[in-house]
Design a protein around this motif. Structure first.
Motif, mmCIF file in Angstrom:
data_model
loop_
_atom_site.group_PDB
_atom_site.id
_atom_site.type_symbol
_atom_site.label_atom_id
_atom_site.label_comp_id
_atom_site.label_asym_id
_atom_site.label_seq_id
_atom_site.Cartn_x
_atom_site.Cartn_y
_atom_site.Cartn_z
ATOM 1 N N CYS A 143 10.544 14.245 -5.260
ATOM 2 C CA CYS A 143 11.323 15.006 -4.284
ATOM 3 C C CYS A 143 12.791 14.602 -4.255
ATOM 4 O O CYS A 143 13.575 15.202 -3.483
ATOM 5 N N HIS A 144 13.163 13.587 -5.035
ATOM 6 C CA HIS A 144 14.553 13.117 -5.121
ATOM 7 C C HIS A 144 15.102 12.715 -3.749
ATOM 8 O O HIS A 144 16.261 12.968 -3.420
ATOM 9 N N LEU A 145 14.234 12.074 -2.966
ATOM 10 C CA LEU A 145 14.655 11.562 -1.665
ATOM 11 C C LEU A 145 15.113 10.118 -1.813
ATOM 12 O O LEU A 145 14.498 9.342 -2.551
ATOM 13 N N PRO A 146 16.158 9.723 -1.124
ATOM 14 C CA PRO A 146 16.529 8.299 -1.115
ATOM 15 C C PRO A 146 15.402 7.456 -0.521
ATOM 16 O O PRO A 146 14.621 7.928 0.314
ATOM 17 N N ARG A 147 15.328 6.179 -0.934
ATOM 18 C CA ARG A 147 14.254 5.324 -0.469
ATOM 19 C C ARG A 147 14.306 5.141 1.047
ATOM 20 O O ARG A 147 13.264 5.037 1.701
ATOM 21 N N VAL A 148 15.508 5.092 1.591
ATOM 22 C CA VAL A 148 15.624 4.918 3.046
ATOM 23 C C VAL A 148 14.992 6.107 3.767
ATOM 24 O O VAL A 148 14.196 5.945 4.702
ATOM 25 N N LEU A 149 15.321 7.325 3.328
ATOM 26 C CA LEU A 149 14.776 8.514 3.973
ATOM 27 C C LEU A 149 13.279 8.649 3.732
ATOM 28 O O LEU A 149 12.510 8.999 4.642
ATOM 29 N N GLY A 150 12.849 8.370 2.504
ATOM 30 C CA GLY A 150 11.418 8.475 2.201
ATOM 31 C C GLY A 150 10.585 7.482 2.993
ATOM 32 O O GLY A 150 9.522 7.831 3.536
ATOM 33 N N ALA A 151 11.063 6.226 3.090
ATOM 34 C CA ALA A 151 10.323 5.216 3.859
ATOM 35 C C ALA A 151 10.295 5.579 5.339
ATOM 36 O O ALA A 151 9.263 5.425 6.007
ATOM 37 N N ALA A 152 11.410 6.070 5.869
ATOM 38 C CA ALA A 152 11.454 6.445 7.278
ATOM 39 C C ALA A 152 10.508 7.606 7.571
ATOM 40 O O ALA A 152 9.764 7.581 8.567
ATOM 41 N N LEU A 153 10.516 8.643 6.725
ATOM 42 C CA LEU A 153 9.627 9.784 6.937
ATOM 43 C C LEU A 153 8.159 9.365 6.843
ATOM 44 O O LEU A 153 7.323 9.819 7.634
ATOM 45 N N LEU A 154 7.847 8.499 5.889
ATOM 46 C CA LEU A 154 6.455 8.073 5.717
ATOM 47 C C LEU A 154 5.972 7.266 6.915
ATOM 48 O O LEU A 154 4.874 7.510 7.445
ATOM 49 N N LEU A 155 6.785 6.324 7.388
ATOM 50 C CA LEU A 155 6.373 5.518 8.534
ATOM 51 C C LEU A 155 6.294 6.347 9.815
ATOM 52 O O LEU A 155 5.379 6.154 10.628
ATOM 53 N N LEU A 169 6.091 -2.982 16.554
ATOM 54 C CA LEU A 169 7.450 -2.612 16.182
ATOM 55 C C LEU A 169 8.024 -3.572 15.146
ATOM 56 O O LEU A 169 8.699 -3.153 14.191
ATOM 57 N N VAL A 170 7.747 -4.863 15.303
ATOM 58 C CA VAL A 170 8.218 -5.854 14.325
ATOM 59 C C VAL A 170 7.595 -5.599 12.958
ATOM 60 O O VAL A 170 8.273 -5.642 11.919
ATOM 61 N N VAL A 171 6.284 -5.322 12.944
ATOM 62 C CA VAL A 171 5.605 -5.027 11.673
ATOM 63 C C VAL A 171 6.189 -3.781 11.026
ATOM 64 O O VAL A 171 6.376 -3.720 9.804
ATOM 65 N N SER A 172 6.504 -2.778 11.844
ATOM 66 C CA SER A 172 7.087 -1.547 11.300
ATOM 67 C C SER A 172 8.444 -1.815 10.649
ATOM 68 O O SER A 172 8.735 -1.298 9.565
ATOM 69 N N LEU A 220 11.004 -3.799 3.563
ATOM 70 C CA LEU A 220 10.396 -4.100 2.269
ATOM 71 C C LEU A 220 10.294 -2.845 1.401
ATOM 72 O O LEU A 220 10.491 -2.903 0.180
ATOM 73 N N LEU A 221 9.980 -1.701 2.016
ATOM 74 C CA LEU A 221 9.918 -0.457 1.250
ATOM 75 C C LEU A 221 11.296 -0.036 0.760
ATOM 76 O O LEU A 221 11.440 0.467 -0.367
ATOM 77 N N ALA A 269 0.811 -1.216 0.000
ATOM 78 C CA ALA A 269 0.000 0.000 0.000
ATOM 79 C C ALA A 269 0.847 1.269 0.000
ATOM 80 O O ALA A 269 0.435 2.295 -0.569
ATOM 81 N N LEU A 270 2.032 1.217 0.619
ATOM 82 C CA LEU A 270 2.851 2.422 0.760
ATOM 83 C C LEU A 270 3.914 2.568 -0.323
ATOM 84 O O LEU A 270 4.542 3.634 -0.408
ATOM 85 N N THR A 271 4.140 1.534 -1.116
ATOM 86 C CA THR A 271 5.173 1.612 -2.154
ATOM 87 C C THR A 271 4.940 2.750 -3.140
ATOM 88 O O THR A 271 5.898 3.464 -3.500
ATOM 89 N N PRO A 272 3.700 2.990 -3.638
ATOM 90 C CA PRO A 272 3.515 4.135 -4.552
ATOM 91 C C PRO A 272 3.905 5.472 -3.930
ATOM 92 O O PRO A 272 4.431 6.347 -4.630
#
Length: 377
Positions: free
Chosen positions: A66-78, A184-187, A193-194, A54-57
Motif C-alpha cells: 500500500c506504500h504507507l509509511p511505517r509510522v502511519l501503517g503501525a498507527a492504523l494497525l494498532l 497504554l505503555v505496552v501500546s 518497535l514497529l 507478531a505485527l511486523t509482517p
C-alpha cells in the motif's frame, strides 16, 4: 591361579573449574533476582516485544503493497486492533457480568449437590457431632425459660450482603486505571518497535565486526531467529482463534449459556499450555452441572473442552509449526512454573514465548547450543 585383571569402568571426563561454576551459579541467581525485582518494567517490555514480532509482517505488507509509511501503517494497525478489542469487550460485557455474578450461586449449588450425594452412613465424627447437638438441645429444653426481651429492645439480625460485581469493580477503580496505564505503555512500546523496523537489526550487524563474512553470518542468524519467533507467535494466535471458535460453536450446540463468553475465555486461556485448558474445563463443567442439573452434561462440557485443546495442541500446532520451533513438553512445564513464580499471571502468558526466544538464540550461538538442545523436542 592368577587373578584376571579387572577391566576399568568407562568414565566420562568433564573438565570442571570450580571458580567458573560458582560464577555461573551466582550469575543465574542474580538474573532470577533481577527478573523478579524488575517485573514491573520487564513485563510491559516483553509484551511490547512479542506484539511487535507478531505485527511486523503486517506493517511490512502495508509498507510494501500500500506504500504507507511505517509510522502511519503501525498507527492504523494498532488503532484497528484496539478498536476491535473495545468493541468485543462492549459486545460481551453484559454476558460476562451475568456469568461472573452467577458464580457464587454456582458454588452454593455445587456444595448442596455434594452434600445431597454423600453416603448415608455417618462417620464417627458425624455421630459425635450429632450426639453433641442433641444433648445441647435437650439441655436448652430442660433449663429455665429464656427471659422475655424488655420493652423497647429490638432484635437485630445481621445478614451478609450479596455479591455485587458492579460494586466490586467500582471499588477496584484504581486497579483498573493501573491496568489501562500498563496497556497504554505496552501500546507505545509496540508502536516504537514497529516504527523502528530494521534499525536494531542493522545495529546488531554493525556490532558483529568489520568483516563482510561476520556480518553476513549475523544477518542470516537474525533472519532465522526473527522468522522462527514470528512463526511461533502467528501459529499460536491462529490456534487460539480456532480453539475459541470451536468452543463457542460447541457450547452453542450443547445449549450452554453465554457461549460467546466461553469462547473468549478459551481464546485467552489457550495461550497458557496445559493449565489453561484444565481451568476452562473444570469451570465450564461446574457451570454446566448447575445449568443442566445432570452429571452427564457436565462431563460432556468438560470432555468437549479437553478434546478441542488436545486436537489444537497435538495436531494443529505441530502441523503448522516447523520442527526447529517445537519445544520439549517438560521444558515448557518447568518454564511455566518458573515464570509464574517470577511474574505471576503474566508469567504464565509470557513463559512459552520467552522460552521460544531463548531457544531460537541458543540454537544459533555455538556455546549455547546445549541449552537449545535441552529446550527442543
Amino acid at each position: 591361579m592368577t587373578e584376571m585383571p579387572r577391566t576399568p569402568k568407562p568414565r566420562l571426563h568433564i573438565p570442571a573449574n570450580a571458580g567458573n561454576t560458582s560464577l555461573v551459579i551466582l550469575a543465574a541467581l542474580a538474573l532470577l533476582f533481577a527478573l523478579r525485582w524488575a517485573s514491573s518494567v520487564l513485563v510491559p517490555l516483553t509484551l511490547g516485544l512479542m506484539f511487535s514480532y507478531a505485527l511486523t509482517p503486517m506493517v511490512d505488507g502495508l509498507q510494501r503493497r500500500c506504500h504507507l509509511p511505517r509510522v502511519l501503517g503501525a498507527a492504523l494497525l494498532l488503532l484497528s486492533l484496539g478498536g476491535s478489542l473495545v468493541w468485543t469487550a462492549y459486545k460481551f460485557s453484559d454476558d460476562a457480568v451475568q456469568l461472573l455474578e452467577s458464580l457464587p450461586e454456582v458454588s452454593k449449588k455445587v456444595q448442596s449437590a455434594v452434600r445431597a450425594h454423600r453416603s448415608p452412613d455417618e462417620s464417627t465424627i458425624g455421630k459425635v457431632q450429632r450426639a453433641a447437638a442433641e444433648i445441647e438441645q435437650a439441655a436448652q429444653q430442660s433449663g429455665p425459660p429464656a427471659p422475655a426481651p424488655g420493652r423497647g429492645v429490638t432484635r437485630v439480625r445481621i445478614e451478609r450482603p450479596q455479591f455485587n460485581l458492579q460494586d466490586y469493580l467500582w471499588s477496584g477503580t484504581l486497579g483498573l486505571a493501573a491496568s489501562l496505564g500498563q496497556a497504554l505503555v505496552v501500546s507505545f512500546i509496540t508502536f516504537f518497535l514497529l516504527v523502528s523496523g530494521q534499525t536494531f537489526r542493522r545495529k546488531m550487524v554493525k556490532i558483529a565486526g568489520p568483516s563482510f563474512a561476520r556480518r553476513r553470518v549475523m544477518m542470516q542468524a537474525l533472519n532465522e531467529v526473527n522468522g522462527q519467533i514470528q512463526r511461533y507467535l502467528l501459529v499460536q494466535l491462529f490456534t487460539s482463534v480456532v480453539a475459541g471458535l470451536a468452543v463457542w460453536i460447541s457450547f452453542s450446540w450443547l445449549g450452554m449459556e453465554y457461549a460467546g463468553v466461553w469462547g473468549l475465555l478459551a481464546f485467552g486461556l489457550d495461550f497458557i499450555p496445559y493449565i489453561g485448558a484444565i481451568i476452562l474445563a473444570v469451570t465450564a463443567s461446574l457451570v454446566g452441572f448447575v445449568q443442566f442439573g445432570a452429571v452427564d452434561m457436565a462431563l460432556a462440557v468438560g470432555v468437549t473442552v479437553m478434546t478441542i485443546h488436545m486436537l489444537s495442541g497435538n495436531l494443529l500446532s505441530p502441523w503448522l509449526m516447523s520442527r526447529a520451533a517445537r519445544m520439549n513438553p517438560v521444558a515448557i512445564f518447568v518454564g511455566l512454573l518458573l515464570f509464574a513464580w517470577l511474574w505471576g499471571l503474566w508469567g504464565l502468558l509470557l513463559g512459552v514465548p520467552v522460552l521460544t526466544v531463548v531457544k531460537a538464540i541458543c540454537d544459533r550461538v555455538d556455546p549455547l547450543q546445549p541449552i537449545g538442545e535441552l529446550l527442543g523436542s
